[in-house]
Design an enzyme around this catalytic site. Sequence first.
Site, PDB file in Angstrom:
ATOM      1  N   PRO A   1       0.816  -1.214   0.000  1.00  0.00           N
ATOM      2  CA  PRO A   1       0.000   0.000   0.000  1.00  0.00           C
ATOM      3  C   PRO A   1       0.852   1.267   0.000  1.00  0.00           C
ATOM      4  CG  PRO A   1      -0.222  -1.212   2.098  1.00  0.00           C
ATOM      5  CD  PRO A   1       0.674  -2.015   1.213  1.00  0.00           C
ATOM      6  N   ASP A   2       0.344   2.325  -0.631  1.00  0.00           N
ATOM      7  CA  ASP A   2       1.057   3.606  -0.550  1.00  0.00           C
ATOM      8  C   ASP A   2       0.654   4.298   0.747  1.00  0.00           C
ATOM      9  OD1 ASP A   2      -1.480   4.579  -1.031  1.00  0.00           O
ATOM     10  OD2 ASP A   2      -1.000   5.591  -2.908  1.00  0.00           O
ATOM     11  N   PHE A   3       1.003   5.569   0.889  1.00  0.00           N
ATOM     12  CA  PHE A   3       0.624   6.307   2.108  1.00  0.00           C
ATOM     13  C   PHE A   3      -0.781   6.884   1.999  1.00  0.00           C
ATOM     14  CE2 PHE A   3       4.888   7.945   4.086  1.00  0.00           C
ATOM     15  CZ  PHE A   3       5.008   6.755   4.765  1.00  0.00           C
ATOM     16  N   ARG A   4      -0.990   7.631   0.880  1.00  0.00           N
ATOM     17  CA  ARG A   4      -2.097   8.595   0.901  1.00  0.00           C
ATOM     18  C   ARG A   4      -3.330   8.229   0.088  1.00  0.00           C
ATOM     19  NH1 ARG A   4       2.675  11.178   1.269  1.00  0.00           N
ATOM     20  NH2 ARG A   4       2.960  12.548   3.072  1.00  0.00           N
TER      21      ARG A   4
ATOM     22  N   ASN B   1      10.966   5.069  -2.427  1.00  0.00           N
ATOM     23  CA  ASN B   1      10.498   3.788  -1.912  1.00  0.00           C
ATOM     24  C   ASN B   1      11.570   3.068  -1.107  1.00  0.00           C
ATOM     25  OD1 ASN B   1       8.157   4.413  -3.104  1.00  0.00           O
ATOM     26  ND2 ASN B   1       8.356   3.014  -4.831  1.00  0.00           N
TER      27      ASN B   1
ATOM     28  N   ASP C   1      11.200  -0.281  -0.545  1.00  0.00           N
ATOM     29  CA  ASP C   1      10.927  -1.703  -0.743  1.00  0.00           C
ATOM     30  C   ASP C   1      11.977  -2.434  -1.565  1.00  0.00           C
ATOM     31  OD1 ASP C   1      10.373  -0.893  -3.402  1.00  0.00           O
ATOM     32  OD2 ASP C   1       8.249  -0.666  -2.974  1.00  0.00           O
TER      33      ASP C   1
ATOM     34  N   HIS D   1      15.115   7.698   0.579  1.00  0.00           N
ATOM     35  CA  HIS D   1      14.641   7.474   1.949  1.00  0.00           C
ATOM     36  C   HIS D   1      15.181   6.168   2.524  1.00  0.00           C
ATOM     37  CE1 HIS D   1      11.044  10.349   1.018  1.00  0.00           C
ATOM     38  NE2 HIS D   1      12.189  10.977   1.131  1.00  0.00           N
TER      39      HIS D   1
HETATM   40  P1  CNA Z   1       1.977   8.755  -1.342  1.00  0.00           P
HETATM   41  O1  CNA Z   1       1.959  10.057  -0.659  1.00  0.00           O
HETATM   42  O2  CNA Z   1       1.159   7.667  -0.781  1.00  0.00           O
HETATM   43  O3  CNA Z   1       1.510   9.033  -2.856  1.00  0.00           O
HETATM   44  C1  CNA Z   1       1.316   8.002  -3.792  1.00  0.00           C
HETATM   45  C2  CNA Z   1       0.860   8.650  -5.098  1.00  0.00           C
HETATM   46  O4  CNA Z   1       0.790   7.636  -6.075  1.00  0.00           O
HETATM   47  C3  CNA Z   1      -0.517   9.296  -5.016  1.00  0.00           C
HETATM   48  O5  CNA Z   1      -0.513  10.508  -5.728  1.00  0.00           O
HETATM   49  C4  CNA Z   1      -1.430   8.260  -5.666  1.00  0.00           C
HETATM   50  O6  CNA Z   1      -2.547   8.837  -6.305  1.00  0.00           O
HETATM   51  C5  CNA Z   1      -0.498   7.664  -6.687  1.00  0.00           C
HETATM   52  N1  CNA Z   1      -0.813   6.270  -7.004  1.00  0.00           N
HETATM   53  C6  CNA Z   1      -1.164   5.260  -6.184  1.00  0.00           C
HETATM   54  N2  CNA Z   1      -1.289   4.111  -6.863  1.00  0.00           N
HETATM   55  C7  CNA Z   1      -1.002   4.398  -8.161  1.00  0.00           C
HETATM   56  C8  CNA Z   1      -0.950   3.650  -9.348  1.00  0.00           C
HETATM   57  N3  CNA Z   1      -1.193   2.346  -9.363  1.00  0.00           N
HETATM   58  N4  CNA Z   1      -0.627   4.286 -10.488  1.00  0.00           N
HETATM   59  C9  CNA Z   1      -0.371   5.611 -10.502  1.00  0.00           C
HETATM   60  N5  CNA Z   1      -0.392   6.382  -9.413  1.00  0.00           N
HETATM   61  C10 CNA Z   1      -0.700   5.782  -8.244  1.00  0.00           C
HETATM   62  O7  CNA Z   1       3.458   8.177  -1.519  1.00  0.00           O
HETATM   63  P2  CNA Z   1       4.807   8.994  -1.845  1.00  0.00           P
HETATM   64  O8  CNA Z   1       5.750   8.003  -2.379  1.00  0.00           O
HETATM   65  O9  CNA Z   1       4.537  10.199  -2.650  1.00  0.00           O
HETATM   66  O10 CNA Z   1       5.255   9.480  -0.404  1.00  0.00           O
HETATM   67  C11 CNA Z   1       6.547   9.381   0.016  1.00  0.00           C
HETATM   68  C12 CNA Z   1       6.721   8.411   1.168  1.00  0.00           C
HETATM   69  C13 CNA Z   1       5.941   7.142   0.995  1.00  0.00           C
HETATM   70  C14 CNA Z   1       8.140   7.948   1.231  1.00  0.00           C
HETATM   71  O11 CNA Z   1       8.745   8.433   2.376  1.00  0.00           O
HETATM   72  C15 CNA Z   1       8.122   6.403   1.219  1.00  0.00           C
HETATM   73  O12 CNA Z   1       9.098   5.853   2.045  1.00  0.00           O
HETATM   74  C16 CNA Z   1       6.765   6.072   1.668  1.00  0.00           C
HETATM   75  N6  CNA Z   1       6.221   4.746   1.301  1.00  0.00           N
HETATM   76  C17 CNA Z   1       6.925   3.866   0.564  1.00  0.00           C
HETATM   77  C18 CNA Z   1       6.400   2.630   0.216  1.00  0.00           C
HETATM   78  C19 CNA Z   1       7.206   1.664  -0.606  1.00  0.00           C
HETATM   79  O13 CNA Z   1       8.416   1.624  -0.467  1.00  0.00           O
HETATM   80  N7  CNA Z   1       6.566   0.905  -1.476  1.00  0.00           N
HETATM   81  C20 CNA Z   1       5.094   2.305   0.642  1.00  0.00           C
HETATM   82  C21 CNA Z   1       4.368   3.255   1.416  1.00  0.00           C
HETATM   83  C22 CNA Z   1       4.953   4.463   1.729  1.00  0.00           C
END
Ligand code: CNA
Length: 280
Positions: free
Chosen positions: A41-44, A115, A117, A134
């Site tokens: 999952p993402d954050f937001r 990321n 991961d 990060h």
């Molecule tokens: P965020 O703030 O959650 O933003 C994610 C963005 O991606 C949003 O604008 C969403 O609309 C968009 N989005 C989500 N799914 C899709 C998709 N399938 N296709 C296109 N767009 C999509 O996350 P950010 O990365 O901007 O925030 C930075 C943080 C999140 C960092 O410090 C990371 O360490 C942290 N994070 C990382 C992971 C990981 O490593 N996979 C997971 C969760 C959070």
Amino acid sequence: MTDEKMNKFENIEELVKYISSDVKNIIVMTGAGISVSAGIPDFRTPGTGLYSQLEKYDLPYPEAIFSIDYFKKNPKPFYTLAKEIYPGNFCPTPTHYFIRLLEEKGLLLRNYTQNIDSLENEAGINKELIVAAHGNFDTASTIKGKHKINPEEVKTSIMEGEEGWKRMRQKYGELIKPDIVFFGEPLPYRFYELMKEDFVKCDLLIVIGTSLQVQPFASLINLVSEDTPRLLINREKVGNFYKYRDITLIKDCDTGVRELACSLGWSVELLSLIHISEPT
Ligand code: CNA
């Protein structure tokens, strides 16, 4: 240059022509959105993002899970999440392989990723071309003394759950965490060093799957020259992608990169990279 200038690209085909003829140094900036289809999952994103799951992790506010001050007081939420997202259990997505394809084409100057991961590594992208802004789980340290601890030991302890990480804390006399940059901690030296060299050389910036809410990473998009084209591939519009040299694909990123690969005549190569990784 002013924003009133005529659009540099009327459509994606014109950008494709530019990539096919003039581009040599692409920087790709990525965020959690590119790993969502891998199952992380993402954050937001409302509903599915980690910030919608405060109860599950028993958090007072969303950012607490990656806050160093909160971790010192209550490490449990982070360790619980870390156990779920530890590298090794997830496969790279088509978007990761698109970035690898850019490398194979000799076009990737650098992938700046937020990321943690390590899916860029899993996709086989050359480590030298990745800036893990990060940090990630590859290394781990004590939080006060910054002594390096064997990452395998840290992984085993965290995977064991509460007993495991408590025993590890007792053994070292302080908390240990993977070298992920928490809110309140400085970014790696490599980020600042390469940022100075790379962005002046960049002739196409591609931003994928990030809300651009976290600084200083988000401000990198302003470091390319006023003339450098910027492509955003994201489910929602973010950042200041409205200048004459910008182009946006507001959609799922795997769909966006597949379409782009198709327009570039790279579909077969992208597909074969994706298939190589599939379990037989
Ligand atoms: P965020 O703030 O959650 O933003 C994610 C963005 O991606 C949003 O604008 C969403 O609309 C968009 N989005 C989500 N799914 C899709 C998709 N399938 N296709 C296109 N767009 C999509 O996350 P950010 O990365 O901007 O925030 C930075 C943080 C999140 C960092 O410090 C990371 O360490 C942290 N994070 C990382 C992971 C990981 O490593 N996979 C997971 C969760 C959070």
